[in-house]
Design an enzyme around this catalytic site. Structure first.
Site, PDB file in Angstrom:
ATOM      1  N   ASP A  13      85.192  55.202  55.606  1.00 33.89           N
ATOM      2  CA  ASP A  13      83.766  55.379  55.543  1.00 33.89           C
ATOM      3  C   ASP A  13      82.881  54.352  54.875  1.00 33.89           C
ATOM      4  O   ASP A  13      83.544  54.437  53.667  1.00 33.89           O
ATOM      5  CB  ASP A  13      82.215  56.636  56.367  1.00 33.89           C
ATOM      6  CG  ASP A  13      81.061  55.928  56.722  1.00 33.89           C
ATOM      7  OD1 ASP A  13      81.631  54.673  57.345  1.00 33.89           O
ATOM      8  OD2 ASP A  13      80.616  56.439  57.178  1.00 33.89           O
ATOM      9  N   HIS A  30      85.896  45.440  56.775  1.00 36.53           N
ATOM     10  CA  HIS A  30      87.182  46.359  57.185  1.00 36.53           C
ATOM     11  C   HIS A  30      88.302  45.444  56.603  1.00 36.53           C
ATOM     12  O   HIS A  30      89.264  46.671  56.820  1.00 36.53           O
ATOM     13  CB  HIS A  30      86.893  45.703  59.145  1.00 36.53           C
ATOM     14  CG  HIS A  30      85.439  46.749  59.488  1.00 36.53           C
ATOM     15  ND1 HIS A  30      85.105  47.684  59.260  1.00 36.53           N
ATOM     16  CD2 HIS A  30      84.626  46.000  60.458  1.00 36.53           C
ATOM     17  CE1 HIS A  30      83.709  48.147  59.940  1.00 36.53           C
ATOM     18  NE2 HIS A  30      84.387  46.763  60.307  1.00 36.53           N
ATOM     19  N   LEU A 124     106.316  59.471  53.773  1.00 33.72           N
ATOM     20  CA  LEU A 124     105.696  60.253  53.698  1.00 33.72           C
ATOM     21  C   LEU A 124     104.865  59.489  55.552  1.00 33.72           C
ATOM     22  O   LEU A 124     105.544  58.642  55.870  1.00 33.72           O
ATOM     23  CB  LEU A 124     104.682  59.079  53.367  1.00 33.72           C
ATOM     24  CG  LEU A 124     102.647  59.038  53.609  1.00 33.72           C
ATOM     25  CD1 LEU A 124     102.485  60.514  52.571  1.00 33.72           C
ATOM     26  CD2 LEU A 124     102.087  57.818  53.224  1.00 33.72           C
TER      27      LEU A 124
HETATM   28  C1  IPE Z   1      83.458  57.258  61.500  1.00 32.38           C
HETATM   29  O1  IPE Z   1      82.960  56.517  60.821  1.00 32.38           O
HETATM   30  C2  IPE Z   1      84.766  56.747  61.790  1.00 32.38           C
HETATM   31  C3  IPE Z   1      85.330  55.692  61.043  1.00 32.38           C
HETATM   32  C4  IPE Z   1      85.585  55.809  60.334  1.00 32.38           C
HETATM   33  C5  IPE Z   1      86.605  55.598  61.521  1.00 32.38           C
HETATM   34  P1  IPE Z   1      81.221  55.724  61.496  1.00 32.38           P
HETATM   35  O2  IPE Z   1      80.420  55.332  60.818  1.00 32.38           O
HETATM   36  O3  IPE Z   1      81.523  55.753  63.258  1.00 32.38           O
HETATM   37  O4  IPE Z   1      80.917  57.734  61.556  1.00 32.38           O
HETATM   38  P2  IPE Z   1      78.894  57.862  62.058  1.00 32.38           P
HETATM   39  O5  IPE Z   1      78.821  57.172  62.927  1.00 32.38           O
HETATM   40  O6  IPE Z   1      78.174  57.222  60.525  1.00 32.38           O
HETATM   41  O7  IPE Z   1      78.647  59.454  62.165  1.00 32.38           O
HETATM   42  C1  IPE Z   2      84.236  52.389  58.371  1.00 32.83           C
HETATM   43  O1  IPE Z   2      82.908  52.134  57.939  1.00 32.83           O
HETATM   44  C2  IPE Z   2      85.210  52.227  58.646  1.00 32.83           C
HETATM   45  C3  IPE Z   2      84.636  52.641  61.358  1.00 32.83           C
HETATM   46  C4  IPE Z   2      84.092  53.344  61.463  1.00 32.83           C
HETATM   47  C5  IPE Z   2      85.658  51.322  61.283  1.00 32.83           C
HETATM   48  P1  IPE Z   2      81.707  51.576  58.605  1.00 32.83           P
HETATM   49  O2  IPE Z   2      82.332  50.226  59.227  1.00 32.83           O
HETATM   50  O3  IPE Z   2      81.306  52.477  59.588  1.00 32.83           O
HETATM   51  O4  IPE Z   2      81.231  51.298  57.544  1.00 32.83           O
HETATM   52  P2  IPE Z   2      79.460  51.658  57.406  1.00 32.83           P
HETATM   53  O5  IPE Z   2      79.177  53.258  57.269  1.00 32.83           O
HETATM   54  O6  IPE Z   2      78.665  50.721  58.773  1.00 32.83           O
HETATM   55  O7  IPE Z   2      79.305  50.776  56.441  1.00 32.83           O
HETATM   56 MG    MG Z   3      80.573  53.715  58.941  1.00 29.30          MG
END
Ligand code: IPE
Ligand code: IPE
Ligand code: MG
Length: 240
Positions: A13, A30, A124
């Site tokens: 995240d 990303h 792995l």
């Molecule tokens: C969780 O992150 C999903 C992934 C890392 C793929 P999110 O950014 O979607 O989670 P919330 O919405 O903050 O809980």
């Molecule tokens: C996690 O990073 C990746 C996915 C959920 C695809 P985020 O896109 O949720 O990044 P933040 O949380 O908005 O910084």
């Molecule tokens: Mg996020």
């Protein structure tokens, strides 16, 4: 005592915030996230981690703005094409965990071919959770048992889950400074140790991984028992 977890799972995240800090579009975060994953896979293999499971796209991530969702889908397709040969050369066995019905035919074909190509690798195991949700997994497992006319037992349900090919995660890491599970491995993380990192996923490096492993190595895993019941020399017993 310096035990390396056999199975590490990661909620990757913070990509969006990493990009926002640099005034870049979220998709740029990303992209950087893919590079960070490449580094993490290498580091896990070097540390003799057996299984790495990463959360790449959740069942709920479809609710993001359309351009981000399509950006993530194209990035996934590009990464699949680019990364698989290298992963294969490095002995990584790939699995994609999640609902394939929601994905394009082309993507599913890419997923299946990557799984086939790497099936006999053993350095792995890398599970990529894509269009995955812990609730989806429990529901699809329950449906499978119903279809097969099997009784709902812990053992049968566990065996019907999408992650039945690996042991439960020993350590679940979440980056990006949020302390929640966000529908990741609801069933499998029942007794996982949790580690929350302040780093945004693109900034998660070997040193941060080592901090998480070090923290894990100092934990006492009791699985419901008392400390006195555990073997005296084992700070972090590996069970299962
Ligand atoms: C969780 O992150 C999903 C992934 C890392 C793929 P999110 O950014 O979607 O989670 P919330 O919405 O903050 O809980
Ligand atoms: C996690 O990073 C990746 C996915 C959920 C695809 P985020 O896109 O949720 O990044 P933040 O949380 O908005 O910084
Ligand atoms: Mg996020």
């Amino acid at each position: 005592m310096n035990q390396v977890p056999h199975h590490i799972a990661v909620v990757m995240d913070g990509n969006g915030r990493w990009a926002a800090k640099r005034c870049l579009p979220r998709v740029a975060g990303h992209k950087q996230g893919v590079a960070s994953l490449r580094r993490c896979v290498k580091a896990c293999a070097q540390r003799d981690v057996g299984v790495l499971t990463v959360f790449a796209f959740s069942s709920e991530n479809w609710n993001r703005p359309m351009e981000e969702v399509s950006g993530l889908m194209s990035l996934f397709a590009v990464a699949l094409g680019r990364e698989v040969p290298r992963l294969h050369a490095d002995g990584v066995q790939l699995h994609f965990v999640g609902d394939r019905l929601g994905l394009s035919e082309k993507l599913v074909a890419g997923i299946e071919s990557a799984e086939r190509a790497t099936a006999s690798n053993s350095r792995l195991i890398l599970n990529i959770c894509f269009n995955y949700g812990g609730r989806w997994d429990i529901v699809q497992a329950a449906k499978k048992l119903a279809d097969q006319g099997k009784p709902v037992t812990e053992e049968n349900l566990g065996a019907a889950m999408a992650m039945a090919h690996v042991a439960d995660p020993d350590l679940v890491i979440r980056t990006g400074a949020e302390q929640r599970i966000s529908n990741f491995l609801l069933w499998q993380a029942a007794y996982s140790e949790l580690y929350f990192s302040e780093r945004l996923w693109p900034e998660f490096d070997e040193a941060e991984l080592d901090l998480a492993i070090e923290s894990y190595s100092k934990r006492q895993r009791r699985f419901g028992k008392t400390s006195d019941q555990l073997p005296p020399s084992t700070v972090s017993p590996v069970v299962g």
